[in-house]
Structure formats: C-alpha cells, structure tokens
Enzyme design. Structure first.
Site, PDB file in Angstrom:
ATOM      1  N   CYS A 116       0.753  -1.243  -0.069  1.00 32.05           N
ATOM      2  CA  CYS A 116      -0.025   0.223  -0.129  1.00 32.05           C
ATOM      3  C   CYS A 116       0.757   1.408   0.099  1.00 32.05           C
ATOM      4  CB  CYS A 116      -1.004  -0.016   1.061  1.00 32.05           C
ATOM      5  SG  CYS A 116      -1.786  -1.166   1.196  1.00 32.05           S
ATOM      6  N   HIS A 256      -3.927   7.007   2.062  1.00 28.14           N
ATOM      7  CA  HIS A 256      -4.019   5.511   1.626  1.00 28.14           C
ATOM      8  C   HIS A 256      -5.225   5.560   1.982  1.00 28.14           C
ATOM      9  CE1 HIS A 256      -3.976   1.517   0.683  1.00 28.14           C
ATOM     10  NE2 HIS A 256      -3.852   1.151   1.686  1.00 28.14           N
ATOM     11  N   ASN A 286     -10.017  -0.487  -0.893  1.00 28.94           N
ATOM     12  CA  ASN A 286      -8.752  -0.608  -1.000  1.00 28.94           C
ATOM     13  C   ASN A 286      -7.963  -1.014  -2.205  1.00 28.94           C
ATOM     14  OD1 ASN A 286      -5.770  -0.781  -0.280  1.00 28.94           O
ATOM     15  ND2 ASN A 286      -6.038  -1.518   1.762  1.00 28.94           N
TER      16      ASN A 286
END
Ligand code: UT7
Length: 331
Positions: A116, A256, A286
C-alpha cells in the site's frame, strides 16, 4: 545553479467498469452492508472482469490518458515505474508489458513492490531519477488487480479490496514546486500480519498451496490496524514538523484508503480538518498501490499551483511513509 525539482505535470486514473456492492457481498459471505460501512467506510469497489485482463491493462488505460493530457509522444517517455503487488506475471516486470502495449519504445522500466506504500516509494524513486538529471519524463504508476489475490469466501478480506490504477508524469522544474520531501520507512518483521503465503520462491505453487488457499491475501486485520493507525499518523506529523508546516499551511491530506478510521486518526494527529482530506474509499475500497493517485486524479480540478499536499500511507511489509509536495499546475 538552482536545484532541480520533480513536478507532477499530469495525472490520470482508471477503474474497471464492474462494480461489486456491499449488497452483492452480502449474498457471497456472512457480512452486512452496515458492518462494512461502519468498520471500513466502504460501500462498493470496482473489479476487473474478463479473461486475459490483468494489472497491465489498467495501467495501459491510465498511461494512454496521461500521454494525451500531457501532450506527450510515447517515444518521449524515458522510464516507467509500476508499483504493484499484483504483477501480470512473476516475470517479466509489468512495466515491460505496459511499455510494449503502449508503444513506449524508448523507455526502460521496473516493478516496485511496497504494497500500500508502493506509490510513495515509486514517486520518491522517480523523483530521484529526475533530480539527478538522469531523466526528463518519468511515469509512476500505482496499479493493483487485488481481485486476483482475494479469496471471495473470506469475509475478513474480500470486503476491503478493489481494483484500480493511477499514473503520474514527473518532469524537472527549477521552480520550487513538486516533490519537496519524503520519508519512507519499512519493518520486515510486520510481514507475519499481512502477506501472500505462496507463489514465491519460499512456497512455489503446488497442489497443497492451492488446497490451503495460500495464493490469497492473508491479513491479521486487528494487528495491522494497530500499527497503521499509529505509524501513518506519526509519519504524516513528522513530515510537517521537519518542514515547519502547520495545519493551516496544508491544503490537502491524501491518505492511503485502507480504512476510514485510519484516515480520520491521521487527519486528527495532523490537526487537519476533514474538508481538507481526500477520501474516496467509499466507492473504490482499498486498491493498494492505486489509492493515492486515484485520489489525486479525482481532486485534480480542485488542486491549485503551490498547494501544500501531504501524501501518507501504511501497508504490507510493513511499509509506510509520507511525501510533501507542492502541486505544480492549475488545470
Ligand atoms: O492497506 C493495507 C493495510 N491494511 C490495513 O490498514 C487494514 C487494517 N485493518 C482494518 O482495517 C480492520 O482491522 C478490518 C477492517 C480489517 C477489520 O475490522 P475490525 O474492526 O478490526 O474487526 P476485527 O478483525 O476485530 O473483527 C471483529 C469481528 C470479528 O468477529 P468476532 O470474533 O468478534 O465474533 C470478525 O469475525 O467482526 C467479524 N468480521 C466481520 N463481520 C461481518 C470480520 N469481517 C467481517 C465482515 N462482516 N466482513
């Protein structure tokens, strides 16, 4: 001679058409729209469907749009960095495949694996290539087809992830704009909480790894959450402090998009109001390396030249970091 900075001179996102809603997931696993919304802030995610469709296909769409927007000929691009944990193949790099599909025949490229935090690692690497004078046109892509490694019978992970991609063009400037500072961190001991068990050299694919579902994302959510919430907030605060930036100086936080609660904690720690936080987790989930460039793409029209923008991420590895950039153009 004044210092060369690396400026983002264009951005383009891409998400596939198919939308997987929480309602749809209710029919697939033991979950509810209410649980997903309250615990994560996600209501839908986009999924790349179709035989033979891979991460590179999303990157290709984003790069084609980027070239058009920035008036760049394919042969002018010198370097492509594809940040991803879902490469088309173990090798060759997705970057090679993308360059071939788009016709970037003068470019070299490589994949960068930092989960990520991938886009932050990639943006920092691309920045160094520009600052050193080695290159004048670098494309950094954050792209993941998470649906390729998500177990749609595991309610603890399948509700979280989606597919998506964003790409930026980096070019040199002598103005004091662009990527101004970057803090990147990693702690490999965190790997036990978030990883894909098989498919690498440690556990090559076998009947046993397939039967054990070891080719999917494994996550101990609670532990990851604990580290994410502290480290992402700390590193975002640290980059502000070391550059003497106050909350008033910050125009945008681009976090994020893993969990709305982690985003809120980061904004609170920075003292930044929710009106300055880019959040699209509700629609995309995500997308791993894709979250930050997808946000920048969606907010592009609201970004003004000179805006102080803080990017922050935490993810598998563990990896985490923050970047301070001064937005380089008005669109
Ligand atoms: O981007 C890369 C880094 N990743 C992250 O930053 C993710 C960080 N972690 C998280 O965002 C959260 O931990 C999750 C969203 C993954 C999970 O939320 P949580 O509030 O930490 O839930 P939990 O794991 O503590 O589980 C609470 C309960 C459990 O049931 P019991 O044991 O209390 O009976 C789970 O089995 O919720 C259950 N649960 C679900 N229930 C309904 C877990 N997933 C679901 C689900 N629907 N989808």
């Amino acid at each position: 001679m004044s210092k060369i900075h690396a400026a983002i001179t264009g951005i383009q996102g891409y998400v596939p058409d198919y939308i997987l809603t929480n309602k749809e997931l209710e029919k697939m696993v033991d979950t509810t729209d209410e649980w997903i919304m309250t615990r994560t802030g996600i209501s839908q995610r986009h999924i790349l469907k179709g035989e033979g469709k891979a991460t590179s296909d999303m990157a290709v769409e984003a790069i084609k749009g980027l070239l058009k927007k920035t008036n760049t000929k394919p042969e002018e691009v010198e370097l492509v960095i594809v940040c991803t944990v879902t490469p088309d193949m173990v090798f060759p790099a997705t970057a090679n495949i993308v360059c071939d599909k788009v016709g970037l025949k003068n470019a070299w490229g490589f994949d960068l694996s930092a989960a990520c935090s991938g886009f932050l690692y990639g943006l920092t690497t691309g920045t160094r290539m520009i600052e050193s004078g080695a290159h004048k046109k670098v494309i950094v892509v954050g792209a993941d087809k998470m649906s390729a490694i998500v177990d749609y019978t595991d309610r603890t992970t399948c509700v979280i992830f989606g597919d998506g991609c964003g790409a930026v063009m980096l070019e040199p400037t002598e103005e004091s704009i662009g990527v101004m500072d970057s803090i990147l961190r990693s702690d490999g001991s965190g790997r036990e909480f978030l990883h894909q068990k098989a498919g690498g050299s440690l556990r090559p694919a076998s009947h046993e790894t397939i039967d054990n579902k070891e080719h999917f994302v494994y996550q101990e959510g609670k532990s990851v959450f604990k580290f994410a919430v502290t480290n992402m907030a700390d590193v975002a605060a640290e980059i502000m402090e070391r550059n003497n930036l106050t909350a008033d100086d910050v125009a945008w936080l681009v976090p994020h998009q893993a969990n709305k609660r982690i985003i809120d904690a980061t904004a609170n720690r920075m003292g930044v109001g929710s009106d300055k936080v880019m959040i699209n987790i509700e629609r995309y989930g995500n997308t791993t390396s894709g979250t930050i460039p997808l946000c920048l793409w969606e907010w592009e029209k609201q970004l003004k030249k000179g805006d102080n923008v803080i990017l922050a991420a935490f993810g598998g590895g563990f990896t985490w970091g923050a970047i301070w950039l001064k937005w380089a153009y008005n669109s």
